[in-house]
Write an enzyme that holds these catalytic residues in place. Structure first.
Site, PDB file in Angstrom:
ATOM      1  N   THR A 129       0.862  -1.171   0.000  1.00  0.00           N
ATOM      2  CA  THR A 129       0.000   0.000   0.000  1.00  0.00           C
ATOM      3  C   THR A 129       0.902   1.226   0.000  1.00  0.00           C
ATOM      4  OG1 THR A 129      -2.011   0.966   0.956  1.00  0.00           O
ATOM      5  CG2 THR A 129      -0.417   0.111   2.514  1.00  0.00           C
ATOM      6  N   CYS A 142      -3.636   6.836   8.111  1.00  0.00           N
ATOM      7  CA  CYS A 142      -4.202   5.489   8.034  1.00  0.00           C
ATOM      8  C   CYS A 142      -3.198   4.486   8.616  1.00  0.00           C
ATOM      9  CB  CYS A 142      -4.480   5.105   6.597  1.00  0.00           C
ATOM     10  SG  CYS A 142      -5.512   6.275   5.707  1.00  0.00           S
ATOM     11  N   HIS A 171      -5.777  -1.524   4.974  1.00  0.00           N
ATOM     12  CA  HIS A 171      -5.411  -0.102   5.000  1.00  0.00           C
ATOM     13  C   HIS A 171      -6.634   0.646   5.546  1.00  0.00           C
ATOM     14  CE1 HIS A 171      -3.703   3.537   2.488  1.00  0.00           C
ATOM     15  NE2 HIS A 171      -4.281   3.945   3.594  1.00  0.00           N
TER      16      HIS A 171
END
Lengths: 163, 207
Positions: free
Chosen positions: A25, A31, A48
């Site tokens: 990611t 996040c 995520h």
């Protein structure tokens, strides 16, 4: 899958894979990127998540957006691939505070709250966190290697880190 | 609870929001051009309702490094405002402002304290003129909080407005304008009002 053979996980998204898959990611800010791993079956998953708590919201259409509901979904998808929950371990990264807080706006502290929520949910599900790289004030790009269980973390202007 | 549903905005509402982007960014671009004494052009603004995972792709790859300036909007319209410049543009803007020569390594992600503060100041001026236009147009009271600046990956910067908007839905509505001077400066303005503020803005404009 993209060209480099990595499985990309977007913001508010989750993916699972079998070995030798690599999950990635890009640009985690506030996040949190939670990598779950079963060392025996080598089934891996990456979440995520953007927000701490789905129970505060009425219409949850995307479970992967929240730490709590995202982890439940991640585990269930991993189990379908043959992972065993009791063997799972976690590595977590992200939850930064991207901008210095100058107002009372608690959005800016969402990173910290995301990390706390992930830890609470994992401990509730009795999954051990074996490594973490969280907080501070910079973004992270992460790659999880299901073959080795290594979690590679890249940040701007910093050396690569493997946890 | 707010009545407005971003999934069901009419074409006319979209156009109105676009116009706001146009006027706000137009004012901001003019202010910036004046301050730096350079000519600048601006693109037609885009209003887009995007799923979170596609937001960064509007500008580039999620791990592309940019300079981001974030401000809160307060008053009758609340929300966030964000400016993004690629690092080359940020260096160029700062060099213009500080009357320095452009260096060879304009892609560097390092900025001195002085340069950082100059960029924040640019953010201040630009957002001030954007919000003045927005306030005048809607007759609503709106002002910006002190800007904060970060150099990092787009994805990481966008996570801030995204998590704010994540409370309302799975998509983010962006009013985005691009401005530039030949190929040297490329920047983006993003206006991200809270849901209730959309309603106020549209109502103020007679919708």
């Amino acid at each position: 899958m993209n060209i480099s053979g990595m499985i990309k996980v977007g913001m508010g998204d989750l993916k699972v894979c079998k070995t030798p898959g690599v999950l990635t990611t890009l640009g985690l800010g506030s996040c949190v990127g939670v990598a779950l791993y079963d060392p025996v079956s080598k089934v891996s998953g990456l979440l995520h998540c953007m927000l701490p708590d789905s129970t505060q919201f009425k219409n949850v259409t995307n479970v992967a957006k929240y730490a709590d509901s995202g982890l439940i979904e991640l585990i269930s998808q991993m189990e379908k691939l043959g992972a065993n929950k009791t063997r799972m371990v976690a590595k977590i990264a992200g939850g930064a505070q991207m901008f210095a807080s100058k107002s009372h706006n608690d959005t800016l502290k969402v990173g910290e709250r995301n990390v706390m929520a992930v830890k609470m949910k994992l401990s509730e599900m009795q999954i051990r966190i074996i490594a973490e790289d969280t907080g501070l004030n910079f973004g992270r790009t992460v790659e999880f290697y299901s073959e080795t269980g290594k979690y590679k973390i890249k940040a701007v202007g910093k050396p690569e880190k493997i946890i | 609870m707010s009545k407005i549903n971003l999934e069901e905005l009419s074409d006319m509402q979209f156009d109105l929001l676009k116009e706001i982007g146009n006027i706000g960014a137009g004012n901001a671009t003019t202010a910036l051009a004046k301050m730096l004494q350079m000519k600048m052009d601006m693109s037609v603004p885009k209003v887009a309702l995007l799923p979170f995972k596609d937001i960064s792709q509007l500008i580039g790859s999620e791990d592309q490094i940019v300079v981001g300036i974030l401000l809160g909007m307060e008053g009758e319209i609340t929300g966030m405002m964000m400016f993004l410049f690629d690092t080359k543009s940020a260096h160029h803007l700062v060099n213009k402002l500080m009357m320095q020569e452009d260096s060879v390594d304009n892609n560097s992600t390092d900025f001195t304290e002085m340069e950082m503060s100059a960029i924040s100041e640019i953010g201040n001026i630009v957002s001030g003129s954007y919000l003045t236009a927005l306030g005048t147009l809607t007759n609503l009271n709106v002002y910006a909080t002190v800007p904060s600046m970060t150099v990092d990956m787009i994805g990481a910067l966008m996570s801030v407005p995204a998590s704010e908007f994540g409370k309302y839905g799975d998509k983010l509505l962006l009013i985005q304008s691009q401005f530039g001077e030949s190929e040297f400066v490329t920047g983006y303005f993003m206006l991200i009002p809270e849901l209730e503020s959309y309603e106020k803005i549209l109502a103020a404009l007679g919708m």
